[in-house]
Write an enzyme that holds these catalytic residues in place. Structure first.
Site, PDB file in Angstrom:
ATOM      1  N   ARG A 161       0.828  -1.217   0.000  1.00 30.40           N
ATOM      2  CA  ARG A 161       0.000   0.000   0.000  1.00 30.40           C
ATOM      3  C   ARG A 161       0.861   1.265   0.000  1.00 30.40           C
ATOM      4  NH1 ARG A 161      -2.258  -3.771  -0.917  1.00 30.40           N
ATOM      5  NH2 ARG A 161      -4.239  -4.586  -0.155  1.00 30.40           N
ATOM      6  N   SER A 236     -11.332   0.431   3.045  1.00 28.92           N
ATOM      7  CA  SER A 236     -10.476   0.128   4.195  1.00 28.92           C
ATOM      8  C   SER A 236      -9.804   1.399   4.699  1.00 28.92           C
ATOM      9  CB  SER A 236      -9.410  -0.902   3.800  1.00 28.92           C
ATOM     10  OG  SER A 236     -10.013  -2.094   3.364  1.00 28.92           O
ATOM     11  N   GLU A 332      -4.815   4.268   5.929  1.00 23.77           N
ATOM     12  CA  GLU A 332      -4.618   4.023   4.508  1.00 23.77           C
ATOM     13  C   GLU A 332      -5.168   5.204   3.706  1.00 23.77           C
ATOM     14  OE1 GLU A 332      -6.156   0.706   1.307  1.00 23.77           O
ATOM     15  OE2 GLU A 332      -5.450  -0.014   3.233  1.00 23.77           O
TER      16      GLU A 332
END
Length: 336
Positions: A161, A236, A332
């Protein structure tokens, strides 16, 4: 070219907090993008689909929407094809387009919100596949010079990520197009991760195609994640934490049922959703924000949420996970 003053940003980021941009511009060509970036206003930010960003307050500057469109097959070989898509293309629609062309490699990434241009920044991933697995190169406009630069895989410094564009290159480039290397038949399927295989078995599919895999992923994600058109969210909210094997051994002593997966450099990746759930946050609502009842990793807007409410909830979730497990959660989502 669309230019707006005091633009309502709630429709430009999927969490939907009601905030305003001093100035808003939608760029559909590279020339319009250059024009927008040359605006004398000092404070600027470029967005795509708005699924990985939350505006928690009014933005006193220029918000530029990357709306560049177009996709095509640029090279073809015996077993592979090279496909290029512009930065403003919707990611999920691009996946479906590739599947229709019988091109495999990104079917596991179906229904991930956002745009093609945002995908490399985040190195999006799901169900055992990451963008870097099919990535070839990208072109990006350097904001400082106005020049187009090419970035190959090694230049992007992809990680979980993460990428060069979230670190040293953050805020310095706008991705205008991305090229992928995809597989022709026979396709190499990845069905071992998560519950894909279980979903295929449920549907009694013994010899799945890339379309079958994408439909299975869509079914799984649809059950876990709320539709942002109906319930404000940005998918998320936290990254799955990666810890050392030594730290995991200590954690395992107290929590032998903790979900875990092998990660890079012989480390262990944990499920942030499980950690948050164990702290009692799943389905919990505080004011106008809360954790989704079907997936603790997703923070939702119950309507009329404010930036202060969101910040408070995020802080409390991180604090409780650290207190219980001695693990630091990292967002995130980009909070502005």
């Amino acid at each position: 070219m669309k230019v707006s003053i005091e633009e309502d940003l709630s429709k430009h980021h999927t969490f939907g907090i009601s905030t305003k941009a001093k100035k808003f511009l939608e760029a559909k060509t590279e020339q319009e993008l250059l024009f927008a970036l040359s605006d004398p206003i000092k404070k600027k930010i470029v967005i795509g689909g708005g699924s990985n960003i939350v505006f928690i307050q009014d933005y006193d500057g220029l918000v530029i929407k990357n709306a560049l469109q177009g996709k095509s097959i640029v090279r073809s070989f015996k077993h592979t094809k090279y496909v290029t898509a512009k930065g403003g293309e919707n990611w999920h629609q691009f996946v479906l387009w590739c599947i229709k062309k019988k091109l495999g490699g990104i079917e596991n990434l179906a229904l991930i919100p956002g745009t093609v241009g945002a995908a490399p920044i985040q190195n999006i991933g799901a169900y055992g596949v990451e963008l870097k697995d099919v990535f070839v190169k990208l072109k990006a406009l350097e904001i400082k010079t106005g020049k187009i630069k090419t970035f190959w895989k090694k230049d992007c410094d992809f990680a979980y990520r993460n990428s060069f564009f979230k670190k040293e290159g953050k805020g310095q480039f706008v991705i205008t197009e991305v090229t992928f290397k995809l597989n022709k038949k026979p396709h190499i399927l990845n069905t071992s991760y998560g519950s894909i295989l279980m979903q295929l078995q449920k549907e009694e599919i013994q010899k799945p195609t890339i379309e079958d895999v994408s439909k299975a992923v869509i079914a799984i994600r649809s059950k876990k994640l709320p539709d942002p058109e109906k319930i404000g969210n940005c998918g998320s909210f936290f990254k799955n934490p990666i810890i050392s094997k030594r730290a995991f051994k200590e954690l395992f002593k107290s929590y032998p049922n903790v979900p875990h997966y092998p990660a890079r450099e012989s480390k262990i990746k944990l499920a942030a959703a499980w950690l948050i759930d164990q702290c009692g946050w799943k389905g919990k609502k505080i004011g106008n924000v809360g954790c989704y009842k079907h997936q603790a990793l997703v923070i939702i807007n119950h309507g009329q949420a404010t930036g202060i409410e969101l910040q408070k909830l995020v802080k409390n979730i991180k604090s409780s996970v650290h207190s219980k497990f001695n693990i630091n959660l990292e967002e995130e989502v980009n909070i502005v």
